[in-house]
Each structure stands twice: as C-alpha cells, then as structure tokens.
Write an enzyme that holds these catalytic residues in place. Structure first.
Site, short mmCIF file in Angstrom:
data_model
loop_
_atom_site.label_atom_id
_atom_site.label_comp_id
_atom_site.label_asym_id
_atom_site.label_seq_id
_atom_site.Cartn_x
_atom_site.Cartn_y
_atom_site.Cartn_z
N ASP A 1 -10.69 -6.37 6.24
CA ASP A 1 -9.72 -5.39 5.76
C ASP A 1 -10.26 -4.66 4.53
O ASP A 1 -10.30 -3.43 4.52
CB ASP A 1 -8.35 -6.04 5.50
CG ASP A 1 -7.32 -5.01 5.11
OD1 ASP A 1 -6.78 -4.35 6.01
OD2 ASP A 1 -7.09 -4.83 3.91
N LYS B 1 -5.79 2.80 7.12
CA LYS B 1 -6.91 2.05 7.69
C LYS B 1 -6.54 0.58 7.81
O LYS B 1 -5.77 0.10 6.97
CB LYS B 1 -8.19 2.23 6.86
CG LYS B 1 -8.03 1.99 5.38
CD LYS B 1 -8.53 0.80 4.70
CE LYS B 1 -8.43 -0.59 5.13
NZ LYS B 1 -8.44 -1.54 3.97
N SER C 1 11.72 1.07 7.41
CA SER C 1 11.28 -0.33 7.34
C SER C 1 12.44 -1.22 7.70
O SER C 1 13.56 -0.99 7.25
CB SER C 1 10.79 -0.68 5.93
OG SER C 1 10.67 -2.09 5.82
N ILE D 1 0.83 -1.22 0.00
CA ILE D 1 0.00 0.00 0.00
C ILE D 1 0.86 1.26 0.00
O ILE D 1 0.52 2.27 -0.63
CB ILE D 1 -1.00 -0.02 1.19
CG1 ILE D 1 -2.12 1.02 1.00
CG2 ILE D 1 -0.32 0.22 2.53
CD1 ILE D 1 -3.13 0.61 -0.02
#
Lengths: 308, 308
Positions: free
Chosen positions: A169, A91, A36, A14
């Site tokens: 999801d 989200k 990351s 995403i």
C-alpha cells in the site's frame, strides 16, 4: 463556468486528511455530498449511507472521489460511470488489474473521465527528477521505503486482507514514482515477500527489477521501521547521483538540493479538473502491475505474527 | 519465397511433443538448429548448448521458438530481438507481466515479430464458439479444469517454483479460451488458492470472475484429479447452452456437436508465419493478467504436501 459538483465516497483517514482539504482549496470543485455507512458526514453537507442512495435521492453530482478500501471500489466506479459521473480512484485503483482495465474500457465507451490517481507522482521533486533523468544513462537504482505501520495504518484490518496489498500500500507509491521518472520500462526479476503468520498480506518485501537497458533496481520495503522513517529513491547515472527523499518532496541533484512544500493532493485535483474539462481519462496501471508481478513471481516466507 | 529458418530453444516435453512435429509439417519453416544445455539434439540438425553460442557460431536464423520454462525466457527473447530475430513465446509468455510488456515495447521498436502463443485458442471448437457467442447475452459460465499433474507434468520441478504458476500452467489455457470467446472483458472478483505445504505454487484454485455486464463466471481448477480428466467450459446464454470440452476440441451447441482433430500447434505456426510475413506482433497478456490477479487478490490456504 459552473463548478464541478463532487461527492466523496468513503470518509476514512485519507479522505479527511487529504481529499476534503484539497477539494475545499480548489474553486473548480464544489463539495456536493459525502457517502459512508460508518459516519455522519460534515456539517452542512448532504450525507448518504451509500452511493446508491446519493444517486437516487441526492443532489445532482458531476464527479465522485472513491476513497474506500480497494476491495469494494469496482462496483462503486461502475455504478458512477453508468450514470455518466466522472470518477477519481484513490490508489491503488482496484483490487485487481483486470477490474481496472474493465473500468477503463467502460469509461472510454461512455465518454466519461476516469482518473487513476498516483499521489506520489505529484510530490514536488518528481517532475524535475523525471526531466533530469530523461537525458541520462541509468546505472543503478536503490529504493528504501521503510515506515511504521502502527503509525500510518492504525487498526486498518482491510489492508491485511487479500486485495489490501499489505506493505505494498505504501510501496506502490515508490513504484508510481519509479515508473514515472525512469526513461525506460522496468520489470520485476525476483522478489521475496515476508508474510506475518496471522495475516494474508506482506509486512515486508525485498525486490529486484531491471530496466530494458539492463540497469539493476533494488527495493527494500518494510513496515516494521520504528524511529526515523525512510522514503528514499537514489538513482546513479552517468552524470552523478539523484536522490529523492521524503516520498518525493525533497530532490537532491549534483547541482544542489530543493525542498518544497507538499502539493500532492492539490495537484491531483487540478489534474482531475483538467481531465474532466478536456473529456479525457488517465488510467496508468504500471505501478499495480509491478505489485501483481511481485505476488505472482515472488517467494513467500512466513514471519512472526503481527498484532495491531 | 525462402523458408523461415527457425531454431527451437528448450527441448523438453512440449518441444518434442508439439513444436518439432508442427515445424516439420509446415513447409514455410525450416528447422535450422536446436538449443539446450541438457540434450544432444536431433540427428542431422545443428545443436548448441546456448542461444549465445547459436547466435555467435551457428547457421543464420530468422526466428526462434522459446520452449524453456518461463523463468528464463525474458533474457533469451531480449537477446533474439536485439539481433532482429523473430520470437515465438510458448505460454505463459513470461514469468511476470512487466517483462512481457517490456518485450512487446522492444519488439515494436526494432520492428521484429513477437508472438505470445496461446495454443488452446487454436483448438478446433474455439473459433466457432467465439463466433456463436458474439451475438448472445451471456448468463453464466462454468469452467472445470481438472487433471492429474503426475501424468501431465512428471518431475517438472520448475512448475512448482515461484514464476512456474503451478496449476495455472494448465489453467491459463482455459483463461486463454475464456478471454477469447466471451464478447465482454472479464475480471476476477475473488479466488482461493490451495498451496501444498512443501511447494511455492498452487495445486488447486477456486475462482470467481464477472464480465462487465455482470455475468458470473466460476472456475474450478485442480491438479489432483485421477481417472477421467476434465477440460470443460459451459456457457449459458439467452439462446441456450454452449459446451466446449476436451480443452476446446469438442464444441456442443444447441444445434449439435462437432468433434474435430487437434490442430493447435499447426495453427500456431501458421499464425507465426503470417505475423512474420506481415511484419506484425501478437502479444495478448489478458490470460496472464487474470492469473496475476488471482495471486494478488486470492486467499491462500495450505494443503497437504505434494510428493512427485
């Protein structure tokens, strides 16, 4: 005005597909760093293995976008808020309702902007659908949200773990649209959750809601759809039928159909900039509350194992 | 001032053991009617098979106490609010969070009092515990809530159904105390729910929470306890240890121990009268939100069947 120096935390699908292009396309933001532990980052952009490391040793940042799985998001958000850094939450905004409420309290106290982003609310058909429905009597709503998990979430083990929501999801996207376009509050009346025998989260759900005027809302949510995919919401009203399809991008009203280009993530970043410039937060937990209600109230049935 | 004419809806164990005596002992209230399809009511008090029937044919009422199982409570409450009748909700206030939020919105709109009652918050030790903790640094909290379901919920099939909460039916009492006495918001970090193979709801739960300052909270919730029962909350602070036991009735502080008589339901009805006289509502969903979070985030394990 100086740009907002933003770091992206989590560099999964995403982040790369949506966040980085939206940030690159918005002159209000300047990408200051990426974070990351699983990735080496982007050419020419400072990269860190952890948010800690960025905050201790990295360039100064004004904001972070948290694109990690929801299970680890609270600690990252709390750490950023503590330093006065504005926070964009992909989200779902957290793995629990109570942690999102706690973050909201904290953001209010320290005067930092917290944004619980619901990208589907920025799909092109959603704002005009909301305006059109505001004056109507809602008679009945049908949501069909059927997609192929192997296409959209290949190998994402976290999504099947507790806190990962499973088929909710994507389903929470439909709920974020529903709670935004209907003029009255909705609540869950019953739900059946289908859980693969080898997983912790549902692969399908059949749900019934009502609004406070008694309109019935049915939702058919399924991750086992091969072939054509469906992301449709049909609202029957006293003035005819509204249909939102393609996840909110296409709006059909009795007067005709509008097709629009996808502006979801550009819309989210424009909103985030406005919140930061205005010193405000936007943390709506309604979609996640309906999901929690489905887990609380729903009947579980065991279905065949899901092998990725 | 005229008494508040109240009807009790649902005449199960909690209504007979707690509500009716508390109403009888409070001169502000006058018991106007009872409602239950399964019961013939009390001598000398008008009785009806349904709330509908009472509202259509019965004596005028100002308020209702809803003592039914939570799964049917929304419709009863909505019906009462529509008629301008004040509503007392036994705990849990609903089968879902969203229905309680919808009722709260509706009560606010029509200017009627809605009270989500958390009886354990009125146990004698709770208010002084809250006062004592307000100035402390919380280091650690341990909750042990272990009771024998066969003693406290004999034959209550609804409690094992979806929406019936299982062991969270008593556990939510501990959470209602916890969220009331701690000075900071708490959120769930992980949970394991033990579900009997033949039931839909948990018989035990092991839960971890944190407050926003990082204090760890552990909760051991179990319905399989025979022999001595435990309803204890221990809070370690910078000024020593606080212990609430017997469900909040007994408070031990470093300075000594207080034993008090049970005033929970009399306290609830005094509060309900104040809310009605003052034109206010009191609907705190925090305890139910933590339970929903446990269902949302918790890992489920299957345990041996429970035979009543």
């Amino acid at each position: 005005m100086d740009p907002i120096h933003i770091a992206v935390v989590g560099l999964g699908k995403i982040a790369r597909d949506r966040h980085l292009p939206a940030i690159a396309g918005n002159a209000t933001f300047s990408l200051a760093a990426t974070v990351s532990p699983h990735d080496t980052g982007l050419d020419g952009i400072p990269h860190f293995a952890s948010l800690d490391e960025l905050l201790e040793q990295g360039p100064a940042i004004d904001a972070v976008s948290l694109c990690t799985p929801p299970q680890v998001r609270y600690d990252l958000a709390a750490q950023a808020l503590k330093r006065g850094v504005h926070v964009f939450l992909e989200k779902p905004p957290g793995a629990t309702l109570s942690e999102v409420v706690a973050l909201r309290d904290r953001a209010d106290k320290v005067g930092v902007s917290l944004f619980a982003a619901w990208h589907s609310r920025f799909a092109a058909g959603v704002a005009p659908a909301r305006t059109w429905l505001a004056e109507r009597t809602i008679e009945k709503v049908s949501i069909v949200w059927r997609e192929d998990v192997r296409v959209w979430h290949p190998g994402q083990a976290w999504i099947w773990e507790p806190g990962g929501l499973g088929v909710f999801d994507p389903g929470i996207n439909a709920l974020s649209i529903l709670t935004h376009i209907l003029p009255r509050p909705v609540f869950l009346t019953n739900a059946t959750l289908s859980i693969p025998a080898n997983r912790a989260a549902p692969i399908a759900a059949d749900m019934h809601f009502r609004d406070t005027a008694g309109a019935e809302i049915h939702m058919d949510l399924d991750w086992r759809q091969t072939g054509p995919q469906s992301w449709d919401i049909v609202v029957e009203t006293d003035a005819g039928t509204l249909k939102l399809s393609s996840g909110g991008a296409v709006l059909a009203l009795p007067s005709g159909t509008e097709h629009n280009e996808d502006l979801e993530y550009p819309g989210l970043y424009a909103r985030f900039a406005n919140l930061i410039r205005g010193g405000r937060s936007d943390v709506d937990i309604d979609p996640l509350r309906l999901v929690a209600d489905a887990f609380l109230r729903g009947r579980r049935v065991s279905v065949e194992p899901f092998i990725d």
